[in-house]
Scaffold this motif. Sequence first.
Motif, PDB file in Angstrom:
ATOM      1  N   LEU A   1       0.874  -1.269   0.019  1.00  0.00           N
ATOM      2  CA  LEU A   1       0.080  -0.052   0.175  1.00  0.00           C
ATOM      3  C   LEU A   1       0.966   1.333  -0.034  1.00  0.00           C
ATOM      4  O   LEU A   1       1.873   1.497   1.059  1.00  0.00           O
ATOM      5  N   ILE A   2       0.707   2.125  -1.080  1.00  0.00           N
ATOM      6  CA  ILE A   2       1.519   3.162  -1.310  1.00  0.00           C
ATOM      7  C   ILE A   2       0.683   4.488  -0.942  1.00  0.00           C
ATOM      8  O   ILE A   2      -0.542   4.493  -1.351  1.00  0.00           O
ATOM      9  N   VAL A   3       1.061   5.293   0.203  1.00  0.00           N
ATOM     10  CA  VAL A   3       0.386   6.553   0.470  1.00  0.00           C
ATOM     11  C   VAL A   3       1.264   7.621  -0.081  1.00  0.00           C
ATOM     12  O   VAL A   3       2.356   7.776   0.373  1.00  0.00           O
ATOM     13  N   ALA A   4       0.732   8.452  -1.075  1.00  0.00           N
ATOM     14  CA  ALA A   4       1.831   9.394  -1.781  1.00  0.00           C
ATOM     15  C   ALA A   4       1.158  10.669  -1.903  1.00  0.00           C
ATOM     16  O   ALA A   4       0.098  10.768  -2.114  1.00  0.00           O
ATOM     17  N   GLY A   5       1.800  11.709  -1.423  1.00  0.00           N
ATOM     18  CA  GLY A   5       1.534  12.996  -1.483  1.00  0.00           C
ATOM     19  C   GLY A   5       2.443  13.723  -2.662  1.00  0.00           C
ATOM     20  O   GLY A   5       2.083  14.861  -2.851  1.00  0.00           O
ATOM     21  N   SER A   6       3.209  13.103  -3.377  1.00  0.00           N
ATOM     22  CA  SER A   6       4.095  13.940  -4.296  1.00  0.00           C
ATOM     23  C   SER A   6       3.492  13.459  -5.538  1.00  0.00           C
ATOM     24  O   SER A   6       2.743  12.441  -5.861  1.00  0.00           O
ATOM     25  N   LEU A   7       3.766  14.508  -6.378  1.00  0.00           N
ATOM     26  CA  LEU A   7       3.256  14.452  -7.947  1.00  0.00           C
ATOM     27  C   LEU A   7       4.353  13.841  -8.834  1.00  0.00           C
ATOM     28  O   LEU A   7       4.301  13.852  -9.845  1.00  0.00           O
ATOM     29  N   THR A   8       5.596  13.585  -8.061  1.00  0.00           N
ATOM     30  CA  THR A   8       6.722  13.056  -9.010  1.00  0.00           C
ATOM     31  C   THR A   8       7.392  11.848  -8.204  1.00  0.00           C
ATOM     32  O   THR A   8       7.108  11.672  -7.052  1.00  0.00           O
ATOM     33  N   SER A   9       8.058  11.145  -8.841  1.00  0.00           N
ATOM     34  CA  SER A   9       8.620   9.671  -8.339  1.00  0.00           C
ATOM     35  C   SER A   9      10.377   9.793  -8.768  1.00  0.00           C
ATOM     36  O   SER A   9      10.571  10.190  -9.941  1.00  0.00           O
ATOM     37  N   VAL A  10      11.006   9.121  -8.130  1.00  0.00           N
ATOM     38  CA  VAL A  10      12.470   8.940  -8.316  1.00  0.00           C
ATOM     39  C   VAL A  10      12.550   7.360  -8.176  1.00  0.00           C
ATOM     40  O   VAL A  10      12.387   7.052  -6.905  1.00  0.00           O
ATOM     41  N   ASP A  11      12.899   6.827  -9.297  1.00  0.00           N
ATOM     42  CA  ASP A  11      12.691   5.411  -9.266  1.00  0.00           C
ATOM     43  C   ASP A  11      14.271   4.741  -9.247  1.00  0.00           C
ATOM     44  O   ASP A  11      14.960   5.336 -10.294  1.00  0.00           O
ATOM     45  N   PRO A  12      14.813   4.010  -8.432  1.00  0.00           N
ATOM     46  CA  PRO A  12      15.944   3.243  -8.772  1.00  0.00           C
ATOM     47  C   PRO A  12      16.174   2.617  -9.813  1.00  0.00           C
ATOM     48  O   PRO A  12      17.490   2.214 -10.107  1.00  0.00           O
ATOM     49  N   ILE A  13      15.047   1.850 -10.325  1.00  0.00           N
ATOM     50  CA  ILE A  13      15.382   1.022 -11.577  1.00  0.00           C
ATOM     51  C   ILE A  13      13.964   1.435 -12.482  1.00  0.00           C
ATOM     52  O   ILE A  13      13.167   2.288 -11.982  1.00  0.00           O
ATOM     53  N   PRO A  14      14.330   1.215 -13.725  1.00  0.00           N
ATOM     54  CA  PRO A  14      13.336   1.696 -14.707  1.00  0.00           C
ATOM     55  C   PRO A  14      11.726   0.987 -14.422  1.00  0.00           C
ATOM     56  O   PRO A  14      11.668  -0.166 -13.934  1.00  0.00           O
ATOM     57  N   ILE A  15      10.758   1.921 -14.177  1.00  0.00           N
ATOM     58  CA  ILE A  15       9.604   1.407 -13.768  1.00  0.00           C
ATOM     59  C   ILE A  15       8.799   0.411 -14.519  1.00  0.00           C
ATOM     60  O   ILE A  15       8.162  -0.400 -13.654  1.00  0.00           O
TER      61      ILE A  15
END
Length: 110
Positions: free
Chosen positions: A18-32
């Motif tokens: 379960l992800i609770v996200a407040g940001s409009l961007t993401s920084v992903d360690p690997i390609p999504i």
Amino acid sequence: IAFRTLSSMPSYASREILIVAGSLTSVDPIPINDMITKLTGSNIRVSTIGLSASVQIFNRITEATKGTYHVMLDEHHLQELYRLHCAPPAATTAMEPSLVKMGFPPHVTD
């Protein structure tokens, strides 16, 4: 971290994130796209609650993993969304029945 932990769980375990996200961007360690492939291959269901606005990548992840994606409207709606995720989801048909090894600890006498 969640993927590594859940991918080693036995097949009878419920694998959910379960992800609770407040940001409009993401920084992903690997390609999504690679992460989505890994999540679906390990039968991990991802659900997301957005605190600000709808984010397309969260929608893609939840659709691919058969999770849910909601954006909260107000404080009461957020409470409803949390309650929605408290009950475990129905088991998938791909889940193989298996016996769970159980036992009792040995009794030690002095």
